[in-house]
Design a protein around this motif. Structure first.
Motif, mmCIF file in Angstrom:
data_model
loop_
_atom_site.group_PDB
_atom_site.id
_atom_site.type_symbol
_atom_site.label_atom_id
_atom_site.label_comp_id
_atom_site.label_asym_id
_atom_site.label_seq_id
_atom_site.Cartn_x
_atom_site.Cartn_y
_atom_site.Cartn_z
ATOM 1 N N ASN A 162 0.825 -1.210 0.000
ATOM 2 C CA ASN A 162 0.000 0.000 0.000
ATOM 3 C C ASN A 162 0.857 1.258 0.000
ATOM 4 O O ASN A 162 0.586 2.221 -0.733
ATOM 5 N N LEU A 163 1.911 1.270 0.826
ATOM 6 C CA LEU A 163 2.751 2.468 0.930
ATOM 7 C C LEU A 163 3.526 2.709 -0.357
ATOM 8 O O LEU A 163 3.620 3.851 -0.845
ATOM 9 N N LEU A 164 4.096 1.641 -0.946
ATOM 10 C CA LEU A 164 4.849 1.804 -2.194
ATOM 11 C C LEU A 164 3.922 2.199 -3.339
ATOM 12 O O LEU A 164 4.271 3.044 -4.190
ATOM 13 N N LYS A 165 2.732 1.613 -3.368
ATOM 14 C CA LYS A 165 1.772 1.935 -4.422
ATOM 15 C C LYS A 165 1.354 3.398 -4.327
ATOM 16 O O LYS A 165 1.300 4.117 -5.330
ATOM 17 N N ASN A 166 1.090 3.894 -3.082
ATOM 18 C CA ASN A 166 0.706 5.295 -2.901
ATOM 19 C C ASN A 166 1.835 6.226 -3.315
ATOM 20 O O ASN A 166 1.605 7.276 -3.933
ATOM 21 N N ALA A 167 3.089 5.864 -2.983
ATOM 22 C CA ALA A 167 4.221 6.712 -3.336
ATOM 23 C C ALA A 167 4.402 6.782 -4.849
ATOM 24 O O ALA A 167 4.668 7.856 -5.418
#
Length: 719
Positions: free
Chosen positions: A616-621
């Motif tokens: 989720n964090l990498l996708k949002n970034a």
């Protein structure tokens, strides 16, 4: 050796006993000399020498006392000044009075001794002696004539009748003894009235020589039993030239009263002449003796003044020492009460004071221990509270603060006790807002309750504050709780319930809608005119795509609403990050950098749930960078930190995108809070929910000059 001897004599009680013995001997000698003045000259040297020894010993004793007094005065010992004043007054009084008495005594002594030798007294003694002599002279001349008459009578008698005649003459004349002697000292005949005497003693040769020279003898001679008698001797006339020379010796008794008077006069005159001869030596000897006695008395009086002064000041010194001991905290000091005078009363009052102080101190110690116990109890209770508790006085100065208050506000308040709220408000903006809130409500003098929001690094912090005035209007107690987590939990619970209901209500009709759209396309595609076939195809495809999107959203709602049990296992965080990054490194324009920790860090987590977090964090970034038309450059780092003396794992994910709007930083991890054009806004909420399930924390921050960062902290030890 001499110094050691003097030092030995001047120490202890030996000098006092020695001095007392010497003074007794001196008093005896003075008494003997004054009773018999004839012995004064013989005893003077002994008296003077013994007096000098007494003076020396007394001077040593006095010198020791004066030296001790001087030493105490130089050391400023308590009571030394008062002792010196008393000694000075006593010495002035002693020297003054003794000098007056000494001068008067010397003058009286000289006048008195001179008065003994008055001319009239001497003339009277001489006249008395002459009178007694004349009286004895008349008696002796009478007896001498009587003796001559006896000699004339006896010279006419033959030798055979001498013995009888002597007895008759003895009885007639009242003589004690009548003897006739030749000049060779041989007794011719005698008549003795004293039966105790058988053979009379021959007269002295001087009497015989005087008779041979043609002189008669009459005199007062000693007799037996220390008595006096009158003796008369005359030569007997010779009957012929050839006859031997003889003389008559007669002893007459002396009147006892007259003898006693004469002897007294003679003795008095002899004593007077002796005293008259010793007048000047007597004056000198008496003056020296008086001076010696006065000097001894003066030294003894001065020594007694020193002794009595120290004796009088000693209770005061003990009182001073006791007062200093009490001032230093020794309340058990007790003095020895001596006497029933004012000083004794003062000592007893001091002892009563120290006893009461001791009782008061013991009571104070008990109260202090009880207060310490209560304070320790209260401190323990306050320290175990999760709520922050502080107290302030009426001047708004911080008095106490528990550990939770420092933890909530992020400032060590225990190190800033006695500081004003204004000075605390200058430390940071949060404390400034907190202090303003307290200042605005404490002036009302009533209990109050207010909620305040503070901006922290991890996001917005909400505090619920309660203010209550202390008893007797001595200040305020402020109790505040960090309800940020509680509010977040309430919001999460509300959103979870919403998500669960939405997922339940929306998921059921989605499949029939999708199947109906596909069936319409399949059944009616051939029935519609050719020019409308494409339109039908687009409409049914749109329905199917939106249904698929709705299914994805429902699945996210389901993921957010459910709370499955964690499957915890020890995982190498570096290995897990590398496994996740391999899925994103296929894109040529995406740059990922993993900063490995020097040491391998293993953490107890649910491996699949943590993969979901990182995805989720990498996708949002990636999506944030692409929407801002910026290169995807993501840096991931992890390392070990210490927080509250416990080890934590910190994971930081930074990108070079546009960052977060300032008004959204505090709301990023809430459901449906998103800055992307597409998306449901549940991704970061799910991330926060998973991290909190692991007992960790997550927050966002903007980077300078651009970019954003997500910080995750996970405990490495079970808490």
């Amino acid at each position: 050796m001499a110094f050691q001897l003097i030092r030995g004599l001047s120490s202890g009680t030996a000098p006092y006993f020695s001095l007392a013995l010497l003074l007794l001997v001196l008093a005896y000698l003075l008494s003997a000399a004054t009773q018999d003045t004839s012995r004064l000259s013989d005893l003077f040297l002994y008296i003077f020498g013994l007096g000098l020894v007494c003076l020396l010993l007394l001077a040593i004793i006095l010198g020791r006392g004066l030296y001790r007094l001087y030493r105490d005065f130089k050391r400023k010992a308590p009571g030394s000044r008062l002792t010196l004043k008393l000694v000075s007054l006593f010495v002035l009084l002693i020297v003054g009075s003794t000098s007056i008495v000494y001068g008067f005594s010397v003058h009286f002594l000289q006048r008195g001794i001179n008065s003994w030798f008055d001319v009239k007294v001497e003339q009277a003694l001489e006249d008395s002696l002459e009178l007694s002599r004349n009286a004895f002279g008349i008696r002796m001349r009478t007896l001498l004539r009587q003796t001559r008459m006896m000699a004339g009578v006896l010279s006419e008698l033959p030798d055979a009748r001498l013995s009888h005649s002597l007895r008759e003459l003895t009885q007639l004349s009242g003589a004690l003894e009548i003897t006739i002697w030749n000049t060779n000292g041989q007794l011719v005949v005698s008549s003795i009235e004293n039966p105790a005497i058988f053979i009379p003693e021959a007269p002295d040769d001087s009497i015989v020589r005087r008779l041979l020279q043609g002189e008669d003898y009459i005199g007062l001679d000693p007799a037996a039993n220390d008595e006096l008698e009158l003796s008369a001797a005359v030569m007997l006339p010779r009957k012929s030239i050839l006859a031997e020379e003889r003389y008559l010796h007669v002893s007459f008794p002396v009147n006892d009263h007259l003898s006693s008077l004469g002897k007294n006069v003679q003795d008095a005159y002899t004593d007077y002449k002796e005293l008259s001869y010793l007048r000047k030596p007597l004056v000198t000897i008496f003056t020296l003796t008086l001076s010696l006695i006065v000097f001894l008395t003066m030294l003894a009086s001065i020594w007694f003044a020193v002794w009595i002064s120290r004796r009088m000041v000693q209770p005061l010194q003990e009182l001073a020492a006791g007062t200093q001991a009490v001032a230093s905290g020794n309340y058990n000091m007790q003095l020895t009460a001596s006497g029933h005078d004012e000083i004794g009363f003062l000592v007893r009052s001091f002892n009563q004071m120290t006893q009461r102080l001791t009782q008061a101190r013991n009571a104070s110690d008990r109260s202090h221990r009880l207060l310490e116990q209560q304070t320790s109890y209260l401190t323990t209770v306050l320290g175990s509270l999760s709520s922050g508790v502080i107290t302030i006085d009426n001047d708004l100065y911080l008095r106490t603060a528990n550990v939770a208050s420092s933890k909530i506000l992020g400032v060590n308040l225990q190190q800033r006790l006695e500081s004003s709220l204004d000075s605390l408000g200058k430390l940071n903006d949060n404390l400034h807002s907190f202090s303003l809130l307290i200042q605005n409500y404490t002036f009302k003098a009533v209990a109050w309750q207010q909620q305040i929001e503070l901006q922290q690094t991890k996001g917005r912090q909400t505090l619920m504050c309660h203010g209550t005035p202390l008893p007797a209007e001595t200040g305020w107690v402020i109790v505040f709780d960090d309800i940020t987590t509680l509010l977040q939990a309430q919001r999460n619970a509300a959103w979870g319930e919403v998500a669960r209901r939405l997922a339940h209500e929306i998921k059921n009709p989605l499949t029939p809608i999708q199947l109906s759209a596909e069936r319409l396309q399949h059944k009616y595609a051939s029935l519609v005119p050719p020019d409308q076939t494409e339109t039908l195809q687009k409409l049914t495809d749109t329905i199917v795509q939106q249904v698929e999107a709705m299914k994805d959203m429902v699945n996210e709602f389901s993921d957010y609403a459910r709370s499955p049990g964690l499957q915890l296992e020890k995982v190498s965080i570096g290995q897990l990050l590398r496994e996740v990054l391999t899925l994103y490194q296929s894109h040529a324009n995406h740059q990922f950098t993993l900063l490995n920790s020097p040491a391998e860090i293993r953490v107890n987590v649910d491996k699949n749930r943590m993969r979901q977090v990182f995805h989720n964090l990498l996708k949002n970034a990636i999506e944030a960078s692409e929407e801002a038309n910026k290169s995807v450059d993501i840096v991931i780092s992890y390392h070990l930190i210490m927080q509250q003396h416990l080890p934590w794992l910190e994971i930081i994910i930074n990108d070079h995108g546009p960052g977060f709007p300032k008004d959204m930083v505090d709301k990023l991890f809430e459901p449906y809070a998103t800055t992307k054009i597409k998306g449901t806004g549940l991704g970061l909420a799910i991330v926060k929910k998973i991290i909190e399930e692991h007992g960790g924390d997550v927050w966002a921050e903007n980077l300078n000059p651009d970019g954003a960062g997500i910080i995750i902290r996970l405990p490495l030890e079970e808490d």
